[in-house]
Design a protein around this motif. Structure first.
Motif, PDB file in Angstrom:
ATOM      1  N   CYS A  53      10.271  60.443   8.746  1.00  0.00           N
ATOM      2  CA  CYS A  53      11.387  61.384   8.595  1.00  0.00           C
ATOM      3  C   CYS A  53      11.607  61.662   7.111  1.00  0.00           C
ATOM      4  O   CYS A  53      10.891  61.172   6.257  1.00  0.00           O
ATOM      5  N   SER A  54      12.600  62.444   6.826  1.00  0.00           N
ATOM      6  CA  SER A  54      12.824  62.853   5.442  1.00  0.00           C
ATOM      7  C   SER A  54      13.578  61.815   4.618  1.00  0.00           C
ATOM      8  O   SER A  54      13.826  62.035   3.441  1.00  0.00           O
ATOM      9  N   VAL A  55      13.934  60.682   5.203  1.00  0.00           N
ATOM     10  CA  VAL A  55      14.647  59.646   4.447  1.00  0.00           C
ATOM     11  C   VAL A  55      13.743  59.043   3.382  1.00  0.00           C
ATOM     12  O   VAL A  55      14.129  58.881   2.242  1.00  0.00           O
ATOM     13  N   GLY A  56      12.515  58.703   3.735  1.00  0.00           N
ATOM     14  CA  GLY A  56      11.561  58.146   2.769  1.00  0.00           C
ATOM     15  C   GLY A  56      11.773  56.675   2.490  1.00  0.00           C
ATOM     16  O   GLY A  56      11.836  56.254   1.337  1.00  0.00           O
ATOM     17  N   CYS A  57      11.855  55.864   3.527  1.00  0.00           N
ATOM     18  CA  CYS A  57      12.039  54.420   3.361  1.00  0.00           C
ATOM     19  C   CYS A  57      10.804  53.788   2.723  1.00  0.00           C
ATOM     20  O   CYS A  57       9.684  54.197   2.970  1.00  0.00           O
ATOM     21  N   GLY A  58      11.031  52.766   1.907  1.00  0.00           N
ATOM     22  CA  GLY A  58       9.948  52.077   1.236  1.00  0.00           C
ATOM     23  C   GLY A  58       9.332  51.004   2.111  1.00  0.00           C
ATOM     24  O   GLY A  58      10.025  50.301   2.847  1.00  0.00           O
ATOM     25  N   LEU A  59       8.010  50.878   2.032  1.00  0.00           N
ATOM     26  CA  LEU A  59       7.268  49.894   2.819  1.00  0.00           C
ATOM     27  C   LEU A  59       6.387  49.061   1.915  1.00  0.00           C
ATOM     28  O   LEU A  59       5.954  49.523   0.864  1.00  0.00           O
ATOM     29  N   ILE A  60       6.100  47.851   2.360  1.00  0.00           N
ATOM     30  CA  ILE A  60       5.106  46.997   1.709  1.00  0.00           C
ATOM     31  C   ILE A  60       3.999  46.744   2.723  1.00  0.00           C
ATOM     32  O   ILE A  60       4.248  46.236   3.814  1.00  0.00           O
ATOM     33  N   CYS A  61       2.776  47.129   2.361  1.00  0.00           N
ATOM     34  CA  CYS A  61       1.612  46.910   3.223  1.00  0.00           C
ATOM     35  C   CYS A  61       0.834  45.725   2.681  1.00  0.00           C
ATOM     36  O   CYS A  61       0.456  45.718   1.510  1.00  0.00           O
ATOM     37  N   SER A  62       0.595  44.739   3.516  1.00  0.00           N
ATOM     38  CA  SER A  62      -0.188  43.572   3.135  1.00  0.00           C
ATOM     39  C   SER A  62      -1.595  43.717   3.686  1.00  0.00           C
ATOM     40  O   SER A  62      -1.789  43.927   4.880  1.00  0.00           O
ATOM     41  N   PRO A  86      12.237  45.368   0.058  1.00  0.00           N
ATOM     42  CA  PRO A  86      13.614  45.014  -0.304  1.00  0.00           C
ATOM     43  C   PRO A  86      14.051  45.577  -1.654  1.00  0.00           C
ATOM     44  O   PRO A  86      15.246  45.657  -1.929  1.00  0.00           O
ATOM     45  N   GLU A  87      13.109  45.991  -2.495  1.00  0.00           N
ATOM     46  CA  GLU A  87      13.460  46.542  -3.805  1.00  0.00           C
ATOM     47  C   GLU A  87      13.555  48.069  -3.796  1.00  0.00           C
ATOM     48  O   GLU A  87      13.814  48.673  -4.831  1.00  0.00           O
ATOM     49  N   HIS A  88      13.348  48.694  -2.638  1.00  0.00           N
ATOM     50  CA  HIS A  88      13.425  50.149  -2.551  1.00  0.00           C
ATOM     51  C   HIS A  88      14.893  50.561  -2.488  1.00  0.00           C
ATOM     52  O   HIS A  88      15.674  50.005  -1.726  1.00  0.00           O
ATOM     53  N   PRO A  89      15.313  51.554  -3.289  1.00  0.00           N
ATOM     54  CA  PRO A  89      16.728  51.910  -3.357  1.00  0.00           C
ATOM     55  C   PRO A  89      17.283  52.566  -2.100  1.00  0.00           C
ATOM     56  O   PRO A  89      18.495  52.542  -1.882  1.00  0.00           O
ATOM     57  N   ILE A  90      16.445  53.124  -1.255  1.00  0.00           N
ATOM     58  CA  ILE A  90      16.955  53.825  -0.073  1.00  0.00           C
ATOM     59  C   ILE A  90      17.214  52.865   1.074  1.00  0.00           C
ATOM     60  O   ILE A  90      18.314  52.794   1.608  1.00  0.00           O
ATOM     61  N   ASN A  91      16.202  52.119   1.495  1.00  0.00           N
ATOM     62  CA  ASN A  91      16.368  51.276   2.684  1.00  0.00           C
ATOM     63  C   ASN A  91      16.608  49.804   2.366  1.00  0.00           C
ATOM     64  O   ASN A  91      17.001  49.053   3.240  1.00  0.00           O
ATOM     65  N   GLU A  92      16.351  49.366   1.147  1.00  0.00           N
ATOM     66  CA  GLU A  92      16.584  47.985   0.719  1.00  0.00           C
ATOM     67  C   GLU A  92      15.982  46.963   1.685  1.00  0.00           C
ATOM     68  O   GLU A  92      16.563  45.936   1.974  1.00  0.00           O
ATOM     69  N   GLY A  93      14.807  47.282   2.230  1.00  0.00           N
ATOM     70  CA  GLY A  93      14.100  46.359   3.110  1.00  0.00           C
ATOM     71  C   GLY A  93      14.323  46.593   4.592  1.00  0.00           C
ATOM     72  O   GLY A  93      13.592  46.058   5.414  1.00  0.00           O
ATOM     73  N   ALA A  94      15.328  47.381   4.955  1.00  0.00           N
ATOM     74  CA  ALA A  94      15.597  47.641   6.371  1.00  0.00           C
ATOM     75  C   ALA A  94      14.727  48.798   6.863  1.00  0.00           C
ATOM     76  O   ALA A  94      14.408  49.708   6.104  1.00  0.00           O
ATOM     77  N   LEU A  95      14.335  48.748   8.124  1.00  0.00           N
ATOM     78  CA  LEU A  95      13.533  49.815   8.724  1.00  0.00           C
ATOM     79  C   LEU A  95      14.095  50.168  10.093  1.00  0.00           C
ATOM     80  O   LEU A  95      14.609  49.300  10.801  1.00  0.00           O
ATOM     81  N   CYS A  96      13.963  51.431  10.465  1.00  0.00           N
ATOM     82  CA  CYS A  96      14.323  51.837  11.822  1.00  0.00           C
ATOM     83  C   CYS A  96      13.202  51.401  12.763  1.00  0.00           C
ATOM     84  O   CYS A  96      12.197  50.842  12.338  1.00  0.00           O
ATOM     85  N   ALA A  97      13.340  51.698  14.030  1.00  0.00           N
ATOM     86  CA  ALA A  97      12.329  51.284  15.015  1.00  0.00           C
ATOM     87  C   ALA A  97      10.974  51.928  14.742  1.00  0.00           C
ATOM     88  O   ALA A  97       9.932  51.299  14.931  1.00  0.00           O
ATOM     89  N   LYS A  98      10.974  53.186  14.294  1.00  0.00           N
ATOM     90  CA  LYS A  98       9.698  53.859  14.023  1.00  0.00           C
ATOM     91  C   LYS A  98       8.999  53.220  12.836  1.00  0.00           C
ATOM     92  O   LYS A  98       7.796  52.970  12.869  1.00  0.00           O
ATOM     93  N   GLY A  99       9.744  52.950  11.767  1.00  0.00           N
ATOM     94  CA  GLY A  99       9.159  52.326  10.586  1.00  0.00           C
ATOM     95  C   GLY A  99       8.688  50.914  10.865  1.00  0.00           C
ATOM     96  O   GLY A  99       7.633  50.482  10.389  1.00  0.00           O
TER      97      GLY A  99
END
Length: 193
Positions: free
Chosen positions: A55-64, A79-92
């Motif tokens: 979506c247009s929110v642009g949540c930050g992810l960490i891929c291992s 957790p260091e992303h300013p928008i979602n701070e580590g939280a994700l919706c079900a899709k993310g």
């Protein structure tokens, strides 16, 4: 074997059988052990940051990524992303399940003929042509509908479009416009439901 050792082993075996008969579930212990194994793998993994595409929110992810195989084995919120701070919706949170790393995702088109009980593997060309053929057939039946004034209305009321939550906003707009162009009147989206 000494008598004392035999009695200890017999008691342990009996206690194990008794506990298993009572319904002792080791699922939580196994899940904890799997999490510990994953935590050890995360310590040695190559990590990179990215942005969720849904979506247009642009949540930050960490891929291992496993350094040896080069495959993604974990995706989580940054957790260091300013928008979602580590939280994700079900899709993310479910991004890993639709990635190439998931060996169980579907990659081939399956088709079942009307009246048949067997699925067969078909090509994408066959599947897309079959879908187009059925839509055209339904549109041709619907486009003879007339309004109160006797005018033919380009409206298909026997087909509908249900938008997916696994598409981008732009893709959702494009499919909606496509459905409107075909004359669909029933257009909805999974996020509203």
């Amino acid at each position: 074997m000494k008598r004392r050792t035999f009695l200890k082993m017999s008691c342990c075996l009996g206690a194990g059988l008794a506990l298993s008969g009572l319904g002792l579930d080791l699922g939580a212990v196994k899940a904890y052990a799997a999490d510990m194994k994953k935590a050890d793998a995360l310590k040695t993994a190559a990590q990179s940051t990215t942005i969720c595409c849904y979506c247009s929110v642009g949540c930050g992810l960490i891929c291992s990524v496993d350094k040896a195989s080069g495959k993604i084995f974990n995706i989580e919120g940054d957790p260091e992303h300013p928008i979602n701070e580590g939280a994700l919706c079900a899709k993310g949170a479910g991004l890993y399940q639709v990635s190439v790393a998931n060996e169980h995702r579907l990659t081939k088109v399956q088709y079942r003929k009307p009246g048949s009980d067997k699925w067969e593997q078909v090509s994408w060309d066959f599947a897309l042509n079959r879908i187009a053929e059925l839509i055209k057939k339904e549109r041709d039946k619907s486009f003879i509908t007339k309004n109160e004034k006797g005018e033919v209305v380009n409206r298909v009321q026997t087909l509908s479009l249900m938008g997916s939550s696994n598409v981008l906003s732009e893709e959702c707009w494009a499919t909606t416009q496509f459905a409107r162009g075909l004359g669909y009147t029933y257009i909805d989206h999974q996020a509203r439901v």
